[in-house]
Design a protein around this motif. Structure first.
Motif, short mmCIF file in Angstrom:
data_model
loop_
_atom_site.label_atom_id
_atom_site.label_comp_id
_atom_site.label_asym_id
_atom_site.label_seq_id
_atom_site.Cartn_x
_atom_site.Cartn_y
_atom_site.Cartn_z
N TYR A 159 0.80 -1.22 0.00
CA TYR A 159 0.00 0.00 0.00
C TYR A 159 0.84 1.28 0.00
N THR A 216 -16.88 -4.82 -3.71
CA THR A 216 -17.86 -3.83 -4.21
C THR A 216 -17.99 -3.97 -5.72
N THR A 253 -14.99 -0.50 -0.72
CA THR A 253 -15.64 -0.55 0.58
C THR A 253 -15.64 0.82 1.24
N1 PMP Z 1 -8.54 -1.61 -5.24
C1 PMP Z 1 -7.75 -1.33 -4.18
C2 PMP Z 1 -6.31 -1.05 -4.44
C3 PMP Z 1 -8.27 -1.30 -2.89
O1 PMP Z 1 -7.49 -1.03 -1.85
C4 PMP Z 1 -9.65 -1.54 -2.70
C5 PMP Z 1 -10.24 -1.46 -1.31
N2 PMP Z 1 -10.22 -2.70 -0.68
C6 PMP Z 1 -10.44 -1.83 -3.82
C7 PMP Z 1 -9.85 -1.86 -5.08
C8 PMP Z 1 -11.90 -2.13 -3.69
O2 PMP Z 1 -12.09 -3.37 -3.06
P1 PMP Z 1 -13.39 -3.67 -2.19
O3 PMP Z 1 -14.55 -3.30 -3.01
O4 PMP Z 1 -13.30 -5.12 -1.90
O5 PMP Z 1 -13.26 -2.83 -0.95
#
Ligand code: PMP
Length: 305
Positions: A159, A216, A253
């Motif tokens: 990250y 999502t 999310t």
């Molecule tokens: N891409 C990245 C890099 C993320 O950090 C997230 C957040 N988790 C998402 C996409 C979306 O994923 P989700 O819908 O599972 O939160």
């Protein structure tokens, strides 16, 4: 309101959940995390955790990639989270942050011969991208390919890549970054997946284009198909397709479904929020707050019904 954490096998006040300064994960980013939303439904007096088992299944898959052996199954983690949320007694939107991490107080770059542990934190959390529609900038920081660092796993250390992109975007006056693959195709936002409406069709990058396959994203693909009769095409997207999109939005999310009205100062469509995006948002927010009878199986209630 006191906050609690599930830490070293027990529920403790958040301020008592502390790890040592030599924890392996702190130095090398050897951890995987999740972000889960609890969405408050005022009329029902209920807090609904959205797609809880799916988040824990993804966490456990990631933990296994980092060669961890968590002591919990997805079902245990769901129960732990519901109990923790109940104890917090929050009657508002919350964010759940599970973290599986290399807990050994040990130096040395490796994944093997290390202890791991799993914690869960709950905090109240409202909007993440607090804008009606986002102005995005394409980042000069690329998403890493799978053989550099797998973007399909929510590895804490990775990250920093997202953080570079996000801060660059903010410093350049944008709300969010859009990251490309090393060969220049659209991947995703710093914490969101991306969709465009092009030729009346919903299009999103495939999982092979260095993205996190979002929960999502999957929910939106399902809702568009089942409720609006629109199929999503998963295919490689070029940067200029963003500039020419009829509509564009981010999903995640934390960010929920956030419309995108500009990319690199090119205006998307004719208004800040396109009509299709608006329809999908209405549906999505009803679903996550437990207001759509067809999708209650995605919502885990926190308080006894
Ligand atoms: N891409 C990245 C890099 C993320 O950090 C997230 C957040 N988790 C998402 C996409 C979306 O994923 P989700 O819908 O599972 O939160």
């Amino acid at each position: 309101m006191p906050s609690f954490a599930f830490f070293q096998g027990e529920t403790v006040p958040l301020e008592e959940a502390k790890i040592g300064v030599m924890a392996h994960a702190l130095h090398y980013g050897t951890a995987v995390f999740e972000g889960i939303r609890g969405n408050w439904n005022e009329e029902a007096g209920q807090l609904y955790l959205f797609r809880l088992p799916e988040h824990y299944r993804r966490l456990l898959k990631g933990a296994s990639i980092l060669k961890m052996k968590p002591a919990y199954k997805a079902e245990d983690l769901c129960n732990i989270t519901v109990e923790l949320a109940r104890k917090c007694q929050l009657k508002e939107d919350i964010y759940v942050r599970p973290l599986a991490y290399k807990s050994s107080q040990a130096f040395g770059v490796r994944l093997h011969n290390l202890e791991d542990d799993l914690l869960v934190i709950i905090i109240p959390w409202g909007a993440y991208l607090d804008v009606e529609s986002a102005h995005c900038g394409v980042s000069s920081w690329h998403r890493p390919p799978d053989n550099t660092m797998p973007p399909s796993v929510k590895i804490s250390g990775m990250y920093v890549n997202n953080a570079f992109a996000k801060t660059q975007a903010i410093e350049n006056g944008f709300d969010e970054a859009i990251m490309l693959t090393p060969d220049g195709h659209v991947a995703e936002g710093s914490g969101e997946n991306i969709f465009i409406l092009a030729g009346g069709k919903l299009v999103t990058p495939p999982t092979s284009d260095n993205i996190l396959p979002g929960i999502t994203r999957d929910s939106i693909i399902t809702l568009a198909r089942e409720e609006l009769g629109i199929e999503t095409i998963e295919r490689t997207i070029d940067r200029v397709e963003l500039y020419n999109a009829e509509e564009c939005f981010l999903t995640g999310t934390a960010a929920h479904l956030t419309p995108v009205s500009e990319v690199d100062h090119y205006k998307i469509g004719s208004c800040p929020v396109g009509p299709f995006t608006k329809k999908l948002m209405g549906l999505y927010f009803d679903v996550i707050r437990g207001k759509h009878p067809g999708y209650m199986h995605w919502c885990t209630p926190v308080f006894p019904e």
